[in-house]
Design a protein around this motif. Sequence first.
Motif, PDB file in Angstrom:
ATOM      1  N   ARG A  85      24.973   3.500  29.426  1.00  0.00           N
ATOM      2  CA  ARG A  85      24.084   2.782  28.513  1.00  0.00           C
ATOM      3  C   ARG A  85      23.264   3.689  27.594  1.00  0.00           C
ATOM      4  NH1 ARG A  85      27.120  -0.477  29.968  1.00  0.00           N
ATOM      5  NH2 ARG A  85      26.698  -2.609  30.684  1.00  0.00           N
ATOM      6  N   ALA A 213      19.500 -14.738  27.814  1.00  0.00           N
ATOM      7  CA  ALA A 213      18.583 -14.557  28.947  1.00  0.00           C
ATOM      8  C   ALA A 213      18.560 -13.109  29.440  1.00  0.00           C
ATOM      9  CB  ALA A 213      18.989 -15.496  30.088  1.00  0.00           C
ATOM     10  N   ILE A 214      19.526 -12.320  29.020  1.00  0.00           N
ATOM     11  CA  ILE A 214      19.589 -10.918  29.441  1.00  0.00           C
ATOM     12  C   ILE A 214      18.562 -10.111  28.653  1.00  0.00           C
ATOM     13  CG2 ILE A 214      21.110  -8.895  29.629  1.00  0.00           C
ATOM     14  CD1 ILE A 214      23.476 -10.827  29.581  1.00  0.00           C
ATOM     15  N   ASP A 215      18.059  -9.040  29.297  1.00  0.00           N
ATOM     16  CA  ASP A 215      17.133  -8.134  28.617  1.00  0.00           C
ATOM     17  C   ASP A 215      17.748  -7.638  27.312  1.00  0.00           C
ATOM     18  OD1 ASP A 215      14.723  -6.208  28.721  1.00  0.00           O
ATOM     19  OD2 ASP A 215      16.447  -4.864  28.487  1.00  0.00           O
ATOM     20  N   GLU A 216      16.919  -7.579  26.256  1.00  0.00           N
ATOM     21  CA  GLU A 216      17.439  -7.281  24.924  1.00  0.00           C
ATOM     22  C   GLU A 216      18.158  -5.942  24.863  1.00  0.00           C
ATOM     23  OE1 GLU A 216      15.968  -6.951  20.267  1.00  0.00           O
ATOM     24  OE2 GLU A 216      14.515  -7.387  21.858  1.00  0.00           O
ATOM     25  N   LYS A 217      17.625  -4.933  25.522  1.00  0.00           N
ATOM     26  CA  LYS A 217      18.255  -3.615  25.486  1.00  0.00           C
ATOM     27  C   LYS A 217      19.656  -3.662  26.068  1.00  0.00           C
ATOM     28  CE  LYS A 217      17.562   1.208  26.863  1.00  0.00           C
ATOM     29  NZ  LYS A 217      16.680   2.166  27.582  1.00  0.00           N
ATOM     30  N   GLU A 218      19.807  -4.427  27.149  1.00  0.00           N
ATOM     31  CA  GLU A 218      21.112  -4.564  27.772  1.00  0.00           C
ATOM     32  C   GLU A 218      21.999  -5.509  26.974  1.00  0.00           C
ATOM     33  OE1 GLU A 218      24.319  -4.361  30.412  1.00  0.00           O
ATOM     34  OE2 GLU A 218      22.583  -3.040  30.153  1.00  0.00           O
ATOM     35  N   ARG A 219      21.402  -6.535  26.398  1.00  0.00           N
ATOM     36  CA  ARG A 219      22.156  -7.578  25.693  1.00  0.00           C
ATOM     37  C   ARG A 219      22.907  -7.041  24.485  1.00  0.00           C
ATOM     38  NH1 ARG A 219      18.073 -11.095  24.681  1.00  0.00           N
ATOM     39  NH2 ARG A 219      17.788 -10.496  22.505  1.00  0.00           N
ATOM     40  N   THR A 224      28.331  -5.447  27.258  1.00  0.00           N
ATOM     41  CA  THR A 224      27.634  -6.647  27.729  1.00  0.00           C
ATOM     42  C   THR A 224      27.912  -7.823  26.806  1.00  0.00           C
ATOM     43  OG1 THR A 224      25.870  -5.274  28.665  1.00  0.00           O
ATOM     44  CG2 THR A 224      25.384  -7.603  28.326  1.00  0.00           C
TER      45      THR A 224
END
Length: 296
Positions: A85, A213-219, A224
């Motif tokens: 990531r 619903a996922i954290d923006e950084k991960e989204r 992802t």
Amino acid sequence: KMNILEFINELFGIENETSAPILITLLVFITGGIIGFIYNRIKLYRQRKDLREIFRVMINEIINDCGTKERQTKKFYPTLTTEHREHWSLSFTRINYLNTVFELEFHQVFQAFESFINWSWCDRKLKKEAFHKIYSNLDNIRYFEEFIKPDIEKFIIDFNSHHVKYKDSISNFNEMVDGLRFDLQPTLPLISGRSSIDDYAIETEKIWQKWLAIDEKERVHYKTTYDMLIEPTLTLNRKAFGLHFTLEMNKHLMECKTQIIEMENILKRGHLTFKNHSFNYRSTRRILQKCLEILK
């Protein structure tokens, strides 16, 4: 008994006044020759000993640098996966003395060690093989060292090329979904009276809500987005809704899938390439260490 002076006088038929200076001159010449010979041998011995020490210092520095590069590449290549990531980072360390050691005259270095080996009580053949193995491994690592920067540059260029195409396909997909959402916004009929397009809109909304619903950084990570948005939408579009716009949408989704596959393949090749670099550094380091131990 006849002394050397009398022997010369009798041999050449001369007197002491003549033979004595000749004898002294000969003695001085012979003594000077012996002294010069001994001096040159000592000088040559020191030069060879110094050359051996310089060579050993250079090889030890190369061993240390190979160890550093081994650790750097060993830390880098596991990050070449879709699960990573963060930004990729590979520190670049020059192998000091790698080129300098080849500037030394090979035959002089060999003679310096050959004279040392010939006085050794240990296996002379083994020591000579160790010396030649040092040069063969230095040549090998010098060859591979020329590839590491082009390899990382090629990896970045290839990956970014497909990543840009992936993002373009995502943008095209988003634009199409935004248009459809506008058309699907009217109040939905009761469940018993819903049409296929209504059911499709509800399922689509579920997919997007899970992704949002996922954290923006991960989204925003490309893998992802693919796993949570692109692939589920492709699966949804395979159902028999009979909606014509899914055909056009699938073109963008399949382009995303194509690019994600290409990026995964580039990552796999990069992982193997830099794993091999790490192995080469480790192998060279170990062989050079062993050869130096043999040449002690």
